[in-house]
Design an enzyme around this catalytic site. Structure first.
Site, short mmCIF file in Angstrom:
data_model
loop_
_atom_site.label_atom_id
_atom_site.label_comp_id
_atom_site.label_asym_id
_atom_site.label_seq_id
_atom_site.Cartn_x
_atom_site.Cartn_y
_atom_site.Cartn_z
N ASP A 52 2.39 14.68 -3.41
CA ASP A 52 2.22 13.28 -2.89
C ASP A 52 2.99 12.39 -4.01
O ASP A 52 3.17 12.67 -5.03
CB ASP A 52 0.94 12.75 -3.02
CG ASP A 52 0.63 11.76 -1.81
OD1 ASP A 52 1.57 11.19 -1.40
OD2 ASP A 52 -0.31 11.75 -1.20
N GLY A 60 9.28 18.65 -14.11
CA GLY A 60 9.36 18.14 -12.99
C GLY A 60 10.95 17.82 -12.71
O GLY A 60 11.82 18.35 -13.13
N LYS A 74 1.71 6.22 4.37
CA LYS A 74 2.32 7.44 4.98
C LYS A 74 3.21 6.74 6.09
O LYS A 74 2.90 5.76 6.59
CB LYS A 74 1.20 8.48 5.29
CG LYS A 74 0.47 8.83 3.89
CD LYS A 74 -0.19 9.99 4.37
CE LYS A 74 -1.18 10.29 3.32
NZ LYS A 74 -1.93 11.63 3.50
N ASP A 125 -5.90 15.73 -3.47
CA ASP A 125 -5.72 16.88 -2.41
C ASP A 125 -6.43 18.17 -2.69
O ASP A 125 -6.76 18.92 -1.64
CB ASP A 125 -4.32 16.89 -1.69
CG ASP A 125 -3.73 15.77 -0.98
OD1 ASP A 125 -4.65 15.15 -0.31
OD2 ASP A 125 -2.55 15.53 -0.77
N CYS A 148 0.84 -1.22 0.03
CA CYS A 148 0.04 0.14 -0.01
C CYS A 148 0.91 1.42 -0.10
O CYS A 148 2.06 1.07 0.37
CB CYS A 148 -0.72 0.02 1.23
SG CYS A 148 -0.06 0.57 2.75
#
Length: 356
Positions: free
Chosen positions: A73, A144, A23, A96, A20
């Site tokens: 994220d 990026g 966090k 978000d 998963c």
């Protein structure tokens, strides 16, 4: 497995996690932030939401009609298909902004990739998947940054726009509000099973479809319904994110276990033991905050602590607005459900009751 992966090493096998996009444990983060003290900015003046508010993104007012929303994220591989990983990571990062009641404007990629062992072309598939989902959000990806790292990682930094007087926030709950969840739970357990070669293709596809579905429509529906309190459900789980909202608002809640939507196959995988470390950490951290009635099946209980990736929005709405909001969400094809009610009591406390 896609042609992009072919005979290359499984992407999820290169992730140190348990399947998963978990966090860091919230308790550790809260301790860290407390130790930083005045080093982290709080809401003041045009900074409507800063670091110490613990919300989904930072918000800076530009003028009476516009506020910038800033978030980022990224995570290690969540699925083996490179393009799908990029799609999931992009949807997760964009979420978000939607969780604040905003719309994404522009994004940049964040990528870590091993200099040896994985072809750069595979990273191209990841970036292509991210760009596809960002394009669905009308959010151009304009560049990026990449670094050499033995463990691949990918995500985005996103800038969005919202109205300063119509923001969703975690501290705006009111007693009597009803809680609506827009996506089904179970991505954590399914991706954990995938990492262990125990999830069938159909079950994985259900999870991928959920994780790559943007929360754009849900956010717009919430704005139309006058929602002011919302968050997206990710690594801290449904109950973990609800606890944050309740703590910030000084309220408590009751959750109806039988009403919480679940992804097909998720409960069966819990029964087979495919529970991530992040999920177990959520359960341990919330042990003193959540009371689960004995009639709640163990699999459903676990899934409410399941560490999600790119989950749905958890929104609070007055009772009078429930029917209209649910109708709009379900009209979009979402498995949205009324799952509980906000009340008064010990701030942050949650009671989970079993099926009627």
């Amino acid at each position: 497995m896609s042609d992009a992966v072919g005979s290359l090493p499984r992407l999820t096998s290169m992730s140190p996690g348990a399947g998963c996009a978990c966090k860091l444990p919230m308790a550790k983060l809260e301790t860290l932030f407390t130790s930083l003290g005045p080093g982290l900015p709080t809401a003041s003046g045009d900074l409507l939401i800063g670091a110490m508010e613990g919300d989904d993104a930072a918000v800076l007012r530009l003028d009476d009609e516009r506020a910038l929303v800033l978030t980022t994220d990224f995570f290690t591989p969540i699925v083996d298909d490179a393009r799908n990983w990029g799609r999931v990571a992009a949807a997760n990062a964009l979420s978000d902004v939607y969780a604040m009641g905003g719309r994404p404007l522009i994004a940049v990629n964040l990528a870590a990739w091993p200099g040896e062992g994985l072809p750069i072309e595979l990273l191209g598939e990841v970036l292509r998947g991210g760009a596809e989902v960002a394009a669905e959000a009308n959010c151009p990806v304009v560049g990026g940054h990449t670094i050499d790292d033995p463990v691949p990682k990918y995500g985005m930094a996103v800038v969005g726009l919202a109205h300063p007087d119509r923001l969703f926030a975690i501290d705006k709950l009111a007693a009597g509000d009803r809680l609506i969840l827009t996506k089904a739970l179970g991505t954590g357990v399914i991706t954990t099973a995938l990492k262990n070669d125990a999830a069938d293709d159909e079950t994985v596809q259900f999870a991928v479809d959920s994780m790559t579905l943007l929360n754009a429509g849900a956010s717009e529906a919430g704005l139309t319904a006058g929602v002011r309190a919302a968050t997206d459900v990710t690594g801290f789980s449904l109950l973990g994110h609800l606890h944050r909202m309740l703590k910030a608002s000084g309220l408590t809640a009751t959750v109806l276990a039988g009403s919480v939507p679940l992804l097909p196959g998720a409960a069966e995988l819990v029964d087979k033991g495919f529970v991530s470390g992040g999920t177990r950490a959520n359960m341990a951290r919330l042990a003193g905050e959540v009371e689960v009635h004995a009639d709640v099946p163990e699999s459903i209980k676990t899934l409410m602590f399941d560490a999600q990736t790119s989950g749905g929005l958890l929104m609070a709405v007055p009772e009078a607005g429930v029917a209209a909001l649910l109708g709009t969400l379900r009209g979009q094809g979402l498995p949205a459900a009324l799952i509980g009610e906000v009340g008064t009591g010990a701030p942050g406390a949650i009671t989970v009751v079993g099926p009627a």
